[in-house]
Design an enzyme around this catalytic site. Structure first.
Site, short mmCIF file in Angstrom:
data_model
loop_
_atom_site.label_atom_id
_atom_site.label_comp_id
_atom_site.label_asym_id
_atom_site.label_seq_id
_atom_site.Cartn_x
_atom_site.Cartn_y
_atom_site.Cartn_z
N HIS A 79 0.71 -1.09 0.04
CA HIS A 79 0.07 -0.09 -0.20
C HIS A 79 1.04 1.20 0.08
O HIS A 79 2.06 1.06 0.70
CB HIS A 79 -0.94 0.18 1.11
CG HIS A 79 -1.84 -1.10 1.38
ND1 HIS A 79 -2.71 -1.31 0.18
CD2 HIS A 79 -2.04 -1.85 2.56
CE1 HIS A 79 -3.51 -2.64 0.75
NE2 HIS A 79 -2.93 -2.81 1.89
N SER A 139 -5.83 -5.28 -5.71
CA SER A 139 -5.61 -6.48 -4.98
C SER A 139 -6.62 -6.48 -3.90
O SER A 139 -7.42 -5.36 -3.39
CB SER A 139 -4.44 -6.46 -4.33
OG SER A 139 -3.33 -5.99 -5.46
N LEU A 140 -7.18 -7.67 -3.69
CA LEU A 140 -8.37 -7.74 -2.80
C LEU A 140 -7.88 -8.94 -1.59
O LEU A 140 -7.23 -9.94 -1.77
CB LEU A 140 -9.45 -8.44 -3.56
CG LEU A 140 -10.96 -8.42 -3.11
CD1 LEU A 140 -11.80 -8.11 -4.43
CD2 LEU A 140 -11.23 -9.30 -2.31
N ALA A 154 -7.64 -2.80 -3.04
CA ALA A 154 -6.81 -1.67 -2.99
C ALA A 154 -6.64 -1.50 -4.68
O ALA A 154 -6.15 -2.49 -5.45
CB ALA A 154 -5.20 -1.79 -2.48
N CYS A 170 0.86 -10.71 -3.69
CA CYS A 170 -0.10 -11.70 -3.65
C CYS A 170 0.43 -12.94 -3.68
O CYS A 170 -0.27 -14.12 -3.86
CB CYS A 170 -1.31 -11.42 -4.36
SG CYS A 170 -1.90 -9.99 -4.33
#
Length: 216
Positions: A79, A139-140, A154, A170
């Site tokens: 992030h 991304s989750l 995100a 990931c």
């Protein structure tokens, strides 16, 4: 006009990851059957977060960027400023949806957002998130407690992508990341972070069947 349930929207601005994570847990633990759902929008300072499935070998060279082990699903991600992070804090039982359906709705909301910028994108069945020509743009990772969701998605708006090279995003070695600003002709359609956030709020609330309402 149908009176849809309220989705309180909180713009947190720029905020450190760990206090926001703690606040999400506190909100989820303290809510009851009548607590309105909320959507928190935030930009985090640079941080790598490890999901529950996270493996140390996917942190290739974190350097000076802090690493936080968190309780969301998934592997490591990054992030940073210029990335729209959206945390839907939802009572899934009240909405009558399961976790898999929530993942699908979040992915659909990102696809619909990108379509407003004339970008074709799609989720992948075996790798949650949203992709443009194989490159990942969103991304989750979620957690569900007491039937209520926290953590979220995100979306790379104009974030510096270089830190993604310090990890296997990931958990996928060699996964290329992309961002909205590189996919749009900004001379014709400027990419403004606050506008992206407003569009996403509208789209996600519509997909969830909720009425977005700004909460100070």
């Amino acid at each position: 006009m149908t009176d849809l349930p309220i989705l309180h929207v909180k713009n947190l601005g720029k905020a450190d990851y760990q206090p926001v994570w703690q606040a999400m847990k506190d909100f989820t633990d303290g809510r009851d059957a009548h607590t309105p759902d909320e959507l928190w929008l935030v930009e985090h300072p640079p941080v790598f977060t490890q999901g529950q499935a996270g493996k140390a070998e996917h942190l290739l060279a974190p350097g000076a960027i802090p690493v936080v082990a968190t309780d969301r699903g998934g592997q490591v991600t990054y992030h940073g400023p210029g990335q729209l992070v959206a945390y839907p804090l939802l009572d899934l039982r009240r909405l009558k949806i399961g976790v898999r359906e929530l993942v699908t709705k979040i992915e659909q909301s990102v696809v619909a957002l990108l379509a407003e910028y004339k970008i074709d994108s799609a989720p992948k069945a075996d790798a949650p998130g949203v992709y443009v020509n194989g490159d990942k743009i969103a991304s989750l990772g979620l957690r569900v407690r007491k039937g209520c969701s926290f953590h979220g998605v995100a979306i790379n708006v104009d974030v510096d992508l270089a830190p993604f090279n310090q990890i296997n995003p990931c958990g996928y070695a060699g996964l290329n990341m992309t961002r909205l600003v590189d996919l749009v002709d900004t001379t014709k359609q400027p990419v403004v972070f606050s506008d992206v956030a407003k569009r996403y709020t509208r789209i996600l609330s519509n997909i969830l069947g909720l009425t977005a309402q700004l909460k100070e």
